[in-house]
Design a protein around this motif. Sequence first.
Motif, mmCIF file in Angstrom:
data_model
loop_
_atom_site.group_PDB
_atom_site.id
_atom_site.type_symbol
_atom_site.label_atom_id
_atom_site.label_comp_id
_atom_site.label_asym_id
_atom_site.label_seq_id
_atom_site.Cartn_x
_atom_site.Cartn_y
_atom_site.Cartn_z
ATOM 1 N N GLU A 190 -8.350 -1.830 7.410
ATOM 2 C CA GLU A 190 -7.004 -2.390 7.255
ATOM 3 C C GLU A 190 -6.126 -1.770 8.329
ATOM 4 O O GLU A 190 -5.943 -0.551 8.374
ATOM 5 N N PHE A 240 -2.992 -0.400 10.143
ATOM 6 C CA PHE A 240 -1.736 0.137 9.609
ATOM 7 C C PHE A 240 -0.788 0.629 10.700
ATOM 8 O O PHE A 240 0.390 0.884 10.428
ATOM 9 N N SER A 262 -6.670 1.878 12.215
ATOM 10 C CA SER A 262 -6.983 1.297 10.906
ATOM 11 C C SER A 262 -7.486 2.358 9.944
ATOM 12 O O SER A 262 -8.070 3.367 10.349
ATOM 13 N N MET A 269 -0.370 3.481 1.344
ATOM 14 C CA MET A 269 -0.200 3.627 2.780
ATOM 15 C C MET A 269 0.220 2.319 3.441
ATOM 16 O O MET A 269 1.094 2.293 4.316
ATOM 17 N N LEU A 270 -0.380 1.213 3.006
ATOM 18 C CA LEU A 270 -0.020 -0.080 3.586
ATOM 19 C C LEU A 270 1.407 -0.483 3.190
ATOM 20 O O LEU A 270 2.125 -1.104 3.978
ATOM 21 N N ARG A 277 3.614 1.425 5.497
ATOM 22 C CA ARG A 277 3.633 0.765 6.790
ATOM 23 C C ARG A 277 4.632 -0.393 6.781
ATOM 24 O O ARG A 277 5.441 -0.549 7.705
ATOM 25 N N SER A 278 4.574 -1.193 5.727
ATOM 26 C CA SER A 278 5.471 -2.348 5.641
ATOM 27 C C SER A 278 6.933 -1.910 5.567
ATOM 28 O O SER A 278 7.810 -2.554 6.149
#
Length: 295
Positions: free
Chosen positions: A158, A160, A265, A285-286, A289-290
């Motif tokens: 994923e 990030f 990633s 974590m994602l 990031r957003s």
Amino acid sequence: MNLKQLRYFHEISQQQSFSKAAERLHIAQPAISMAMSKLESELGLRLFHRNERKIRLTDEGKRLLPHAETLLKNLKDAETEMSELKGLQRGAVRIGIPSMLGSYYFPPILMAFKHQYPLLNLEVIEGGTGQLQQMVERGELDLGVIVSEFVPENLHTELFLREQMLVTVAKDHHFAAQHAIPYDAFFAEELVMFKEGYFHRKIVDRIATSIGAKPNIAFETNLIPLIKSIVKQGFGISTLLGMVVEDDADLISIPFTEPVWLDLSIAWAKDRYLSHANQTFVDFMLAYRSSQTPS
């Protein structure tokens, strides 16, 4: 043949020693030796070469090893999933992070995650992305941060973070007033580099190969404060992520003429169960990031 025997067999193959395997498994050496003799007798096969300084697998042992690894991995995954179905309140996240990100990007994420999930244990391993990738593939780490450019097919990733690698020089260096640095000019300078296996070095080596240059490496170290100190004193230049030098007035960062972007990633093995604790960390974590991405 049972799982206990396979666990002993696997540990001996990893340690190449009966005594070291017994120590790691917290059992007496005679017990592990007897268990392996019994396994060999049951199979009618010899699994180890014992007459050398290090224990080595025979050809028959090498054939058994991947089966043992698969069965032990499946057992661990089953135990983890069943514990979570019972409503496990505690868990562990084992993640490998490269030193640049571990020092400058991840601290607020790790602290915020620990604050929100105080019962979950965080184990952070520092290493090069190549080393971390191998540890994830072997099951020694649940999660690892790797460069997307080098992702193997057996890992799920994923994205990030996207960061630019910047030429980093002292403020009185003759590059300091330039707007961009050509690759050939960079490689004509004495360089301060991370050791092989780190994404910083891997990217630099790739660029050098693409233009037929040989890096003139004056210093090799994985210690970021030392890299910055050497550059400040004018003994070489380097290339670092912007986050590493943005608050350091004694260092100047300049992009390459052909910008070098890194896609970073979070990765885990496709064939391995991702525990609820680890999935929670990935989601956290994602989401972080957003929240940091400008709308």
